[in-house]
Each structure stands twice: as C-alpha cells, then as structure tokens.
Write an enzyme that holds these catalytic residues in place. Structure first.
Site, PDB file in Angstrom:
ATOM      1  N   LYS A  66      53.181  55.781  42.454  1.00 23.55           N
ATOM      2  CA  LYS A  66      54.031  55.895  41.264  1.00 23.55           C
ATOM      3  C   LYS A  66      53.371  55.264  40.038  1.00 23.55           C
ATOM      4  O   LYS A  66      53.661  55.644  38.913  1.00 23.55           O
ATOM      5  CB  LYS A  66      55.400  55.253  41.527  1.00 23.55           C
TER       6      LYS A  66
ATOM      7  N   SER B  65      58.390  55.312  38.931  1.00 22.37           N
ATOM      8  CA  SER B  65      59.483  54.567  39.550  1.00 22.37           C
ATOM      9  C   SER B  65      59.341  53.094  39.196  1.00 22.37           C
ATOM     10  O   SER B  65      58.222  52.584  39.048  1.00 22.37           O
ATOM     11  CB  SER B  65      59.403  54.741  41.066  1.00 22.37           C
TER      12      SER B  65
ATOM     13  N   TYR C 174      54.173  53.869  48.121  1.00 22.82           N
ATOM     14  CA  TYR C 174      54.954  54.570  47.102  1.00 22.82           C
ATOM     15  C   TYR C 174      54.663  53.981  45.715  1.00 22.82           C
ATOM     16  O   TYR C 174      54.459  54.702  44.732  1.00 22.82           O
ATOM     17  CB  TYR C 174      56.422  54.415  47.475  1.00 22.82           C
TER      18      TYR C 174
HETATM   19  P1  NAI Z   1      65.205  63.812  47.010  1.00 25.13           P
HETATM   20  O1  NAI Z   1      64.691  63.497  48.368  1.00 25.13           O
HETATM   21  O2  NAI Z   1      66.613  64.274  46.874  1.00 25.13           O
HETATM   22  O3  NAI Z   1      64.274  64.856  46.260  1.00 25.13           O
HETATM   23  C1  NAI Z   1      62.921  65.014  46.504  1.00 25.13           C
HETATM   24  C2  NAI Z   1      62.668  66.482  46.734  1.00 25.13           C
HETATM   25  O4  NAI Z   1      61.242  66.716  46.835  1.00 25.13           O
HETATM   26  C3  NAI Z   1      63.295  66.982  48.017  1.00 25.13           C
HETATM   27  O5  NAI Z   1      64.142  68.090  47.746  1.00 25.13           O
HETATM   28  C4  NAI Z   1      62.098  67.365  48.895  1.00 25.13           C
HETATM   29  O6  NAI Z   1      62.337  68.471  49.755  1.00 25.13           O
HETATM   30  C5  NAI Z   1      61.050  67.672  47.844  1.00 25.13           C
HETATM   31  N1  NAI Z   1      59.684  67.559  48.372  1.00 25.13           N
HETATM   32  C6  NAI Z   1      59.183  66.572  49.153  1.00 25.13           C
HETATM   33  N2  NAI Z   1      57.894  66.807  49.435  1.00 25.13           N
HETATM   34  C7  NAI Z   1      57.564  67.966  48.821  1.00 25.13           C
HETATM   35  C8  NAI Z   1      56.364  68.730  48.731  1.00 25.13           C
HETATM   36  N3  NAI Z   1      55.248  68.318  49.347  1.00 25.13           N
HETATM   37  N4  NAI Z   1      56.365  69.866  48.002  1.00 25.13           N
HETATM   38  C9  NAI Z   1      57.511  70.272  47.373  1.00 25.13           C
HETATM   39  N5  NAI Z   1      58.665  69.599  47.432  1.00 25.13           N
HETATM   40  C10 NAI Z   1      58.699  68.454  48.141  1.00 25.13           C
HETATM   41  O7  NAI Z   1      65.000  62.457  46.145  1.00 25.13           O
HETATM   42  P2  NAI Z   1      65.201  62.162  44.583  1.00 25.13           P
HETATM   43  O8  NAI Z   1      65.791  60.811  44.502  1.00 25.13           O
HETATM   44  O9  NAI Z   1      65.865  63.287  43.899  1.00 25.13           O
HETATM   45  O10 NAI Z   1      63.682  62.028  44.093  1.00 25.13           O
HETATM   46  C11 NAI Z   1      63.098  62.809  43.067  1.00 25.13           C
HETATM   47  C12 NAI Z   1      61.919  62.051  42.490  1.00 25.13           C
HETATM   48  O11 NAI Z   1      62.372  60.875  41.827  1.00 25.13           O
HETATM   49  C13 NAI Z   1      60.922  61.571  43.536  1.00 25.13           C
HETATM   50  O12 NAI Z   1      59.611  61.687  43.025  1.00 25.13           O
HETATM   51  C14 NAI Z   1      61.281  60.117  43.729  1.00 25.13           C
HETATM   52  O13 NAI Z   1      60.219  59.364  44.220  1.00 25.13           O
HETATM   53  C15 NAI Z   1      61.649  59.760  42.306  1.00 25.13           C
HETATM   54  N6  NAI Z   1      62.470  58.561  42.155  1.00 25.13           N
HETATM   55  C16 NAI Z   1      63.791  58.540  42.540  1.00 25.13           C
HETATM   56  C17 NAI Z   1      64.554  57.403  42.343  1.00 25.13           C
HETATM   57  C18 NAI Z   1      65.986  57.371  42.656  1.00 25.13           C
HETATM   58  O14 NAI Z   1      66.644  56.341  42.328  1.00 25.13           O
HETATM   59  N7  NAI Z   1      66.560  58.410  43.267  1.00 25.13           N
HETATM   60  C19 NAI Z   1      63.954  56.172  41.779  1.00 25.13           C
HETATM   61  C20 NAI Z   1      62.597  56.316  41.376  1.00 25.13           C
HETATM   62  C21 NAI Z   1      61.889  57.466  41.562  1.00 25.13           C
END
Ligand code: NAI
Length: 304
Positions: A174, A157, A170
């Site tokens: 990251k 990130s 975080y």
């Molecule tokens: P999101 O919250 O929609 O997706 C994250 C998913 O991971 C969720 O569906 C959640 O249930 C699942 N999850 C959480 N803990 C878990 C575990 N222990 N075991 C299995 N699944 C688990 O958020 P998003 O934005 O789609 O994030 C995806 C990745 O991208 C994350 O790693 C986030 O940190 C990263 N990210 C997102 C950014 C953005 O702009 N949306 C920016 C930078 C990084």
C-alpha cells in the site's frame, strides 16, 4: 467555483478493478450514475484471493444497467498479463477506443505477524496490490498519453501510510502504490494524466471482522466514493493522497523536515545529539520531487 461539468462524466470511459463488491462497486456505480461508461472488473474470489468467477462483476453491471447506465463485466485477475490485456481490449471494443479513467481498487488480505508470515503470502499480497496496479496502469498508459488525458487512482491504506500490526505485506504494497504515483504524477503531467491515491475507511467484507457490526451503517463504502469521483474528474489534483471514510475527508502527505547542516565531518554522536532538532516536524513540508532534497541540503550548506 469550478465548472459544474468537471464532475460530469458523460462520454468518459472508466475501468474499476475489484468492483464486484465493497468499495469498488460503489465507485463504479457512482461513476456510471454520473455518465461514465464503466468496465466492472472483478476476479470474484474470497478475501484471501482464492477461488473466482465473473458473477460478482456481472451483478454490478446489472445494477448499473438497471439504473440506466452503461457497463460491461470483466472477470480477469489484475495480476494476469493476458487477462489485463483482454480487459483493455474489451474496454476499447465496447466503448469506442478511449480509456479516460482507471481506478485500481482490487485487493486481498493475508494477515500474519511478520515472524509468522510465509514469504509466499508476502509475495502474493504484493503481487495483487502493487503489481496488479502497475500492470493495469501500464496497459492504459500509452492510450492515455496518446489521447492527452487520463485519471488514475491507486488504493493505498492507513496500514501502508502509518502501519498496522499483522500487515507488513499489505502495508508494504500500500506504500508501494504511493511511491508509484509519486513518479507517475511527474511523467503524466504534460499529457494531462493525473495520478492520485485513496486511503479509505469502510465497512466491507474485508474489514467486517475488524469492526463491530453496528459500524456497518457508519463506515459505508458509498461515503468514500466522492473522493474517488473527485480524483477521476477534470478537477482532479495530481499526486495527492486523499483519506476518506464515513463522510470525513483528509489529505495525507509525506513531509521532510528543514534539516540541519552539521558539516562534512559530522559524526554519529553529532547526529544523536541533534536528533531532536533534525526531526522537529514543525519545519516539515512535502517535496515536489526527489531532486528537491539535494537542493534543500545544498542551500543549508551555503547558509553555513
Ligand atoms: P473487498 O474484498 O470487498 O473488495 C476487493 C475486491 O477486489 C473483491 O471484490 C475481490 O474479488 C477483488 N479482487 C481481489 N483480487 C483481485 C484480482 N487479482 N483481480 C481482480 N479483482 C480482485 O474489500 P474492500 O474493502 O472493498 O477493498 C477495496 C480496496 O480498498 C482494496 O484495495 C483494499 O485493500 C482497500 N482498502 C480498504 C479499506 C477498508 O476499510 N475497507 C481500508 C484501506 C484500504
């Protein structure tokens, strides 16, 4: 021009963690559309990691099947050793033994300024992002080494690469995953295992309270997945950080300046006096491994 089928995934088996929604769902759908057999993992909890059910993963599996693809759901937490072992066993059983691709995407947030942050929230975020990535990768590493093929994606990130107020936990995690692939890229190379990092920007439930609602149509998670598909493909680079959002793509890298040899007797005053030159990024370049730093210093000494 690269062979077109480098981006075809027929016969490939992929695990995408946290794929019940947001970015992970889009990565899973796109890999499946291109022929990969996909394990859709998701704990199904809330943004801060509480609660959970396999319903989110099952819904995405339904979407993939409806579109004519192959997928199975897994509701394990990436932090749970038995759960991760079960996910890998389930993948092998469902799809014939191979595991070609692991996309470490699962993530949570527990934002607070460092002054107010409780250590348990720091540890929890590190556990999901960093140790979750390490555990899932460890569980497929030997399989990938044996089959002499593997593609691993970790999700970094901009908050980790550059910092963000309220995200010391975080951000540390990251950047931790980048440190992780810096060594995997070296150890995996001779087994044709490539490990790369994604730094995405997308409107998801995780960022929906940080971006105005009209941004949803701009920063679509779908527009990030091409970077992930590339990193999962035969044509994937190794050890790179790809930034992607809204259809824009960039590469990030850690660079080190050429440096100055000030002599073994150099004092803090000398460093302070030369700081402008020492830190001049115009001479910055990425190093391929840690040993290059000492080698570069040795050259500076010889030149002096
Ligand atoms: P999101 O919250 O929609 O997706 C994250 C998913 O991971 C969720 O569906 C959640 O249930 C699942 N999850 C959480 N803990 C878990 C575990 N222990 N075991 C299995 N699944 C688990 O958020 P998003 O934005 O789609 O994030 C995806 C990745 O991208 C994350 O790693 C986030 O940190 C990263 N990210 C997102 C950014 C953005 O702009 N949306 C920016 C930078 C990084």
């Amino acid at each position: 021009m690269m062979a077109e089928d480098a981006l075809n995934f027929d016969g490939k088996v992929a695990i995408v963690t946290g794929a019940g929604g947001g970015l992970g769902r889009c990565h899973a759908l796109e890999l499946a559309r291109r022929g990969a057999k996909v394990v859709v993992n998701d704990l199904g909890g809330s943004v801060d990691g509480s609660g959970g059910s396999s319903e989110a993963a099952e819904k995405v599996v339904e979407e993939i099947r409806t579109a004519g693809g192959e997928a199975v759901a897994n509701g394990s937490s990436v932090t749970n050793d038995d759960g991760v072992a079960h996910m890998v066993a389930q993948t092998k059983e469902a799809f014939g033994g191979r595991i070609d691709i692991l996309v470490n995407n699962a993530g949570v947030l527990r934002d607070k300024s460092f002054a107010k942050m409780e250590m348990k929230d720091f540890a929890f975020v590190m556990d999901v992002h960093l140790m979750g990535t390490v555990k899932c990768t460890k569980a497929v590493w030997e399989i990938m080494r044996e089959q002499q093929y593997g593609r691993i994606v970790v999700t970094s990130s901009s908050s980790g690469l550059y910092g963000n107020f309220g995200q010391s936990n975080y951000g540390a995690a990251k950047m931790g995953v980048v440190g992780f692939i810096n060594t995997l890229k070296l150890e995996g190379q001779k087994y044709n295992i490539h490990a790369n990092a994604l730094a995405p920007v997308a409107w998801t439930r995780m960022t929906s309270n940080l971006m105005p609602p009209e941004m949803e149509a701009v920063w679509t998670p779908e527009s990030v997945s091409p970077a992930v598909v590339f990193m999962c493909s035969d044509a994937a680079p190794n050890g790179q950080i790809i930034c992607a959002g809204g259809g824009a793509f960039a590469a990030a890298a850690l660079v080190e300046t050429e440096g100055l040899f000030l002599g073994k007797e150099a004092t803090a005053e000398d460093v302070a006096a030369q700081w402008k030159k020492i830190s001049d990024l115009a001479s910055g370049r990425p190093l391929l491994h840690g040993g290059e730093q000492g080698a570069k210093f040795a050259k500076l000494m010889q030149k002096a």
